[in-house]
Design a protein around this motif. Sequence first.
Motif, PDB file in Angstrom:
ATOM      1  N   SER A   1       0.865  -1.180   0.000  1.00 43.93           N
ATOM      2  CA  SER A   1       0.000   0.000   0.000  1.00 43.93           C
ATOM      3  C   SER A   1       0.899   1.227   0.000  1.00 43.93           C
ATOM      4  O   SER A   1       2.061   1.163   0.402  1.00 43.93           O
ATOM      5  N   THR A   2       0.346   2.343  -0.425  1.00 45.61           N
ATOM      6  CA  THR A   2       1.092   3.597  -0.351  1.00 45.61           C
ATOM      7  C   THR A   2       0.822   4.315   0.964  1.00 45.61           C
ATOM      8  O   THR A   2       1.426   5.343   1.243  1.00 45.61           O
TER       9      THR A   2
ATOM     10  N   THR B   1      -3.049  -6.975 -10.995  1.00 41.96           N
ATOM     11  CA  THR B   1      -4.479  -6.638 -10.956  1.00 41.96           C
ATOM     12  C   THR B   1      -4.927  -6.124  -9.591  1.00 41.96           C
ATOM     13  O   THR B   1      -5.988  -5.537  -9.477  1.00 41.96           O
ATOM     14  N   SER B   2      -4.101  -6.327  -8.561  1.00 43.63           N
ATOM     15  CA  SER B   2      -4.471  -5.868  -7.219  1.00 43.63           C
ATOM     16  C   SER B   2      -3.991  -4.446  -6.932  1.00 43.63           C
ATOM     17  O   SER B   2      -4.253  -3.906  -5.865  1.00 43.63           O
ATOM     18  N   LEU B   3      -3.304  -3.820  -7.891  1.00 47.34           N
ATOM     19  CA  LEU B   3      -2.703  -2.509  -7.662  1.00 47.34           C
ATOM     20  C   LEU B   3      -3.561  -1.379  -8.217  1.00 47.34           C
ATOM     21  O   LEU B   3      -4.114  -1.487  -9.316  1.00 47.34           O
ATOM     22  N   ASN B   4      -3.647  -0.276  -7.455  1.00 46.64           N
ATOM     23  CA  ASN B   4      -4.336   0.907  -7.953  1.00 46.64           C
ATOM     24  C   ASN B   4      -3.333   1.826  -8.640  1.00 46.64           C
ATOM     25  O   ASN B   4      -2.127   1.566  -8.636  1.00 46.64           O
ATOM     26  N   GLU B   5      -3.812   2.915  -9.224  1.00 43.87           N
ATOM     27  CA  GLU B   5      -2.941   3.834  -9.972  1.00 43.87           C
ATOM     28  C   GLU B   5      -1.835   4.427  -9.099  1.00 43.87           C
ATOM     29  O   GLU B   5      -0.690   4.554  -9.524  1.00 43.87           O
ATOM     30  N   GLU B   6      -2.176   4.806  -7.869  1.00 44.02           N
ATOM     31  CA  GLU B   6      -1.184   5.395  -6.970  1.00 44.02           C
ATOM     32  C   GLU B   6      -0.074   4.391  -6.651  1.00 44.02           C
ATOM     33  O   GLU B   6       1.106   4.737  -6.637  1.00 44.02           O
ATOM     34  N   GLU B   7      -0.438   3.134  -6.410  1.00 44.20           N
ATOM     35  CA  GLU B   7       0.560   2.093  -6.126  1.00 44.20           C
ATOM     36  C   GLU B   7       1.441   1.833  -7.340  1.00 44.20           C
ATOM     37  O   GLU B   7       2.666   1.711  -7.219  1.00 44.20           O
TER      38      GLU B   7
END
Length: 186
Positions: A54-55, A95-101
């Motif tokens: 996570s960020t 596929t589990s990552l969002n744009e920020e990550e």
Amino acid sequence: FNNAKLLKNGDKYSVEVEGTVFDLNDEHSKILLEHGAEEKEIVVGVRPEHVSISTKPTKQSLECQILVNEMMGSEIHLHLECGADKQIIARVQTTSLNEEELQTIEEKGTIYLSFDNRTIHLFDKETTSSLLYPELEYKVENVIQNEEKEEKIEETIDPKICPICGNKKRVHAKKCKHCGHVFNEE
């Protein structure tokens, strides 16, 4: 594998890794309690594919600096430095990552590493025996030795292509590891 400290609070256990305390689940606490485990220095293991990133920090996450990121298609291998110059590798599904990550990974920034406490392995630091499965002779050095043996075996086996399944991996004992086809003596 990481050095850690096993902590006990009544009938609940946790581990402290690099200053962060991770609570163990009820099943693991019960096993440790049944075996009379006391607070002590231990070795903690979590497989690279069993971590999450996570960020944003949480109560139970390690701050890590991304050193190298390797896109492997459906997953990214992250080489991380997590406190006290301890380097680890994490395998994260893309596929589990969002744009920020994804942006943080690309910029080799700071991420926070956590894991499902059901996936943790605990070893006695002195004997290297498993604290959760002592009856299995599951030891840190056995895991490392088995990995080294597999690498040596792979180096000595002739590569063959299976005519049945087309498996191009190395085979052992003249038998395809994928489909079981037995090769003729030629």
